[in-house]
Design an enzyme around this catalytic site. Structure first.
Site, PDB file in Angstrom:
ATOM      1  N   TYR A   1     -27.913  -2.295 -42.294  1.00  0.00           N
ATOM      2  CA  TYR A   1     -28.167  -3.718 -43.170  1.00  0.00           C
ATOM      3  C   TYR A   1     -26.432  -4.105 -43.803  1.00  0.00           C
ATOM      4  O   TYR A   1     -26.124  -5.071 -43.246  1.00  0.00           O
ATOM      5  CB  TYR A   1     -28.902  -3.335 -44.186  1.00  0.00           C
TER       6      TYR A   1
ATOM      7  N   LYS B   1     -24.424  -7.448 -42.190  1.00  0.00           N
ATOM      8  CA  LYS B   1     -24.199  -8.483 -43.361  1.00  0.00           C
ATOM      9  C   LYS B   1     -22.944  -8.677 -43.136  1.00  0.00           C
ATOM     10  O   LYS B   1     -22.366  -9.911 -43.450  1.00  0.00           O
ATOM     11  CB  LYS B   1     -24.595  -7.994 -44.462  1.00  0.00           C
TER      12      LYS B   1
END
Length: 766
Positions: free
Chosen positions: A164, A168
């Site tokens: 993640y 991001k």
């Protein structure tokens, strides 16, 4: 209350809009007149499943509020289909909010490739896919607003979210590049890092925190960044719980190493604290900024140094100010210290000892004493000479140069400006040269000294070894004059009272610890003897035409020994010399020269207020140059209009903005409303570009000249090539004298000869 900011007739795509933040965005845009595409796959927080219910529910909510919306159920990996829904339903797309996301949290050790790939596909590839499909439409219409959604995990890292976090942070890099590419087409791309209660935050935030976070605290920022009135582009914002923060990169000043010598691990370790020191940091915003320090290191090679000497720090530092003074007593004491008065009946010596006599003179070699005493006191007080470390226990006086600008007065209050000029790497040891300029109460320079120290154990940084050839070598013939003089047994005791308190010159035990059989004489005491020998032999004992003396201290001298100074008259104003100790037949002063004035110099008359303007050297300012451009505009409207560009110059130090509007033919102070290109540079460097001495291309690649907007438009400043530099001269004169005649002169100049200011901008255009 301010007027409501609306989105009437704007078409908005919001991915992941079936709940949480996405739903709040959709409701906000719908309530303010936008036509909304509500995209949501309808899957779970971890990427499984599919349903139309979530998107349909939000569409119905918007319609209930009187808004216009349609649903789309595609995965963000199929961005073209999502954008096609917008085009088929509303004909275009104006705003895109990339919000969709899922989680597959796991420690890196346990993370599978499926966990990794799925997160990358949804977050990074998905946002790219939808944006890519909308990009061509936005470019064609010359308008677009795009939001990327990163997170704190992406910005700072977070345990269990390697996949993640990577995705991001990748989104931030994507957004920054698109912001640069889209700027010319009025496409603004910004990134938010929201903190809000949603299904994605349920697993990483405790419930009591989630209760305090509402999506509606995030949506106002998204709304503003997407509004046509907002000029923000390439921004990064943290938002949530009623707080909005903007983030930027910060960079330390860092360390520059010499490129001409190897850099090793130990070099890095020694400078590590400096690498991480944010005291004098800057804030890079573009790729060009990232090259600034590297280009500076290439274009301005580092001089190097070590813990004892830092030549780069010395080069960029201002001189250190030191104040002291002297009176008749100090001059007499110094004269006694360098052998004057050994014969009390020698009346010629009284001119250096008797302040009430017909003539009382300072020995010229005294010119080094206040400067050196002030410098040594500075170091002993623990104060810093920039670039010159704590080396007092390693210092030997190697060479000395003293220049007297005019005969020293009987007394004076002095200001010294001291600076480490350079240093040479001699392998294990080093040589440093300290410059000291000495000024009297009126501000006139009275003396200049170059103090050369031999620094034991301070070399080894791979720097310049410095000159090695002998200079001021005596000719192979008999000397024109010889002076032989015995040094008094107590001479060191006398001389030290002039300021050199080193125990090496008085303490037998201390001298033996340094390898000497007994205390040695101060090198500058021998220096004073040698200066007297020249005055005696070539100036008839009148020291007033004595200009300068330079010597190298070859070996130590002991009190009680006999100095033999041999001198060769090379010209009417130049005397070469060397000094030996008679008892040991060893050279103690070599490579020495004394220069004489042809006439006795006098004090200069200070320039006072009210002198004529033509007696002052004109200095251009940024304002002078812009006024000259304005005068050129008046004379050459056709050439100016052909440029058809609005230029804004932001000058720094002092700060000022100027608008050069080639569309309207006007030059005025202040920022432009909508400049085509903006150039930012220090005023001094701008003037240098315009009147010579600065290379615009080097300034640009070094990050000192910054260009924003349409970079190619900078090349249109080429019309300035025809501007007569006399226009600048006229503006300077007009400012200095405030007369109308200068203005008239500016208006009548008509022969273009090639500018000052425009070669500037050719390089910029390249």
């Amino acid at each position: 209350m301010s007027k409501e900011l609306r989105f009437d007739d704007k078409v908005v795509i919001i991915t992941g809009a079936g709940g949480g933040l996405g739903r709040e965005y959709a409701l906000m845009f719908g309530a303010r007149g936008a036509r909304v595409v509500v995209n949501d796959l309808g899957g779970g927080a971890h990427g499984g499943g599919q349903s139309s219910a979530a998107a349909d529910k939000v569409v119905e909510e918007i319609r209930t509020l009187g808004g216009v919306a349609v649903a789309n159920y595609d995965s963000v990996e199929n961005g073209a289909s999502i954008v096609q829904t917008a085009v088929e339903s509303f004909g275009t797309v104006d705003i895109l909010v990339n919000n969709a996301g899922i989680l597959r949290d796991s420690s890196f050790q346990k993370m599978t490739m499926d966990d990794w790939d799925l997160i990358m596909r949804v977050h990074l590839r998905g946002s790219m896919s939808v944006t890519h499909a909308a990009w061509a439409i936005m470019r064609e219409k010359g308008y677009g607003r795009i939001i990327m959604t990163t997170s704190a995990a992406g910005l700072y890292g977070n345990f269990g979210q390697a996949n993640y976090s990577a995705a991001k942070l990748g989104l931030l890099g994507l957004a920054k590049t698109l912001a640069v590419e889209g700027a010319a087409k009025n496409i603004h791309v910004n990134t938010i890092a929201p903190i809000a209660a949603s299904r994605l935050t349920e697993t990483v935030l405790p419930q009591e925190v989630l209760n305090g976070l509402k999506p509606e605290y995030v949506s106002p920022l998204v709304g503003w960044l997407c509004h046509e009135n907002c000029e923000e582009n390439n921004g990064l914002f943290e938002v949530g719980a009623g707080i909005i923060n903007q983030l930027r990169w910060q960079r330390t000043k860092g360390v520059g190493f010499r490129l001409s010598s190897p850099i090793n691990i130990e070099d890095v370790a020694a400078k590590w604290d400096q690498v991480g020191d944010f005291t004098n940091s800057d804030f890079p915003t573009a790729v060009a900024d990232s090259m600034v320090t590297a280009m500076d290191n290439i274009n301005n090679p580092k001089l190097g140094g070590n813990q004892f000497l830092d030549l780069d720090k010395a080069k960029t530092s201002k001189p250190v100010m030191i104040e002291n003074g002297y009176d008749e007593r100090d001059l007499s004491l110094y004269a006694l210290g360098v052998g004057v008065g050994a014969d009390p009946l020698n009346v010629k010596d009284l001119q250096y000892l008797y302040e009430r006599g017909d003539n009382f003179y300072a020995l010229p070699t005294y010119g080094v004493i206040p400067a050196l005493n002030g410098f040594m006191k500075l170091l002993m007080d623990g104060k810093e000479l920039p670039g010159f470390g704590n080396v007092l226990d390693r210092v030997l006086h190697g060479e000395q140069y003293t220049e007297i600008k005019r005969p020293l007065p009987p007394h004076a209050q002095l200001r010294h400006e001291a600076k480490l000029r350079t240093a040479y790497d001699k392998g294990e040891n080093a040589i440093s040269i300290i410059d000291v300029h000495t000024f009297d109460e009126s501000g006139e320079e009275l003396a200049y000294n170059e103090i050369t120290f031999f620094l034991r154990g301070c070399g080894g940084w791979g720097g310049d070894r410095g000159p090695s050839a002998d200079i001021n070598v005596p000719p192979d013939r008999q000397p024109d004059a010889i002076v032989e003089e015995r040094i008094g047994d107590n001479q060191g005791l006398l001389y030290r009272l002039s300021g050199d308190w080193n125990p090496l010159h008085i303490d037998p035990e201390f001298a033996k610890n340094f390898g000497f059989e007994r205390p040695i004489l101060h090198g500058l005491c021998t220096y004073g003897y040698v200066g007297r020998h020249v005055i005696q032999s070539f100036l008839g004992n009148d020291p007033r035409r004595f200009k300068s003396i330079k010597v190298r201290f070859a070996k130590s001298v002991y009190p009680g020994e006999t100095l033999v100074t041999r001198m060769w008259k090379e010209s009417e104003t130049r005397i070469l010399l060397e000094t030996r100790v008679k008892e040991r037949d060893e050279i103690v002063i070599k490579n020495a020269v004394v220069e004489l004035y042809e006439q006795i110099p006098t004090a200069k008359t200070a320039v006072k207020a009210g002198v004529a303007a033509d007696a002052v050297t004109p200095q251009s300012t940024g304002a002078d140059i812009f006024q000259a451009i304005g005068a050129y505009f008046v004379q050459n409207p056709a050439e100016v209009a052909a440029a058809n560009t609005v230029f804004q110059f932001n000058l720094k130090n002092p700060d000022a903005s100027w608008t050069v509007d080639a569309k309207l033919g006007k030059v005025a102070p202040g920022a432009a409303d909508k400049p085509d290109v903006t150039l930012t540079v220090d005023e001094e460097q701008f003037i240098g570009m315009c009147v010579g001495g600065e290379d615009a291309q080097k300034l640009f690649f070094a990050g000192k000249l910054k260009i924003a907007g349409n970079m190619m438009a900078a090349a249109k400043l080429e019309f300035l090539k025809k501007m007569d530099p006399k226009l600048v001269e006229a503006e300077v004169a007009k400012r200095l004298v405030g007369g109308a005649q200068a203005s008239t002169a500016a208006a009548t100049v008509s022969q273009p000869v090639g500018p000052t200011g425009a070669d500037i901008f050719q390089a910029i255009g390249v």
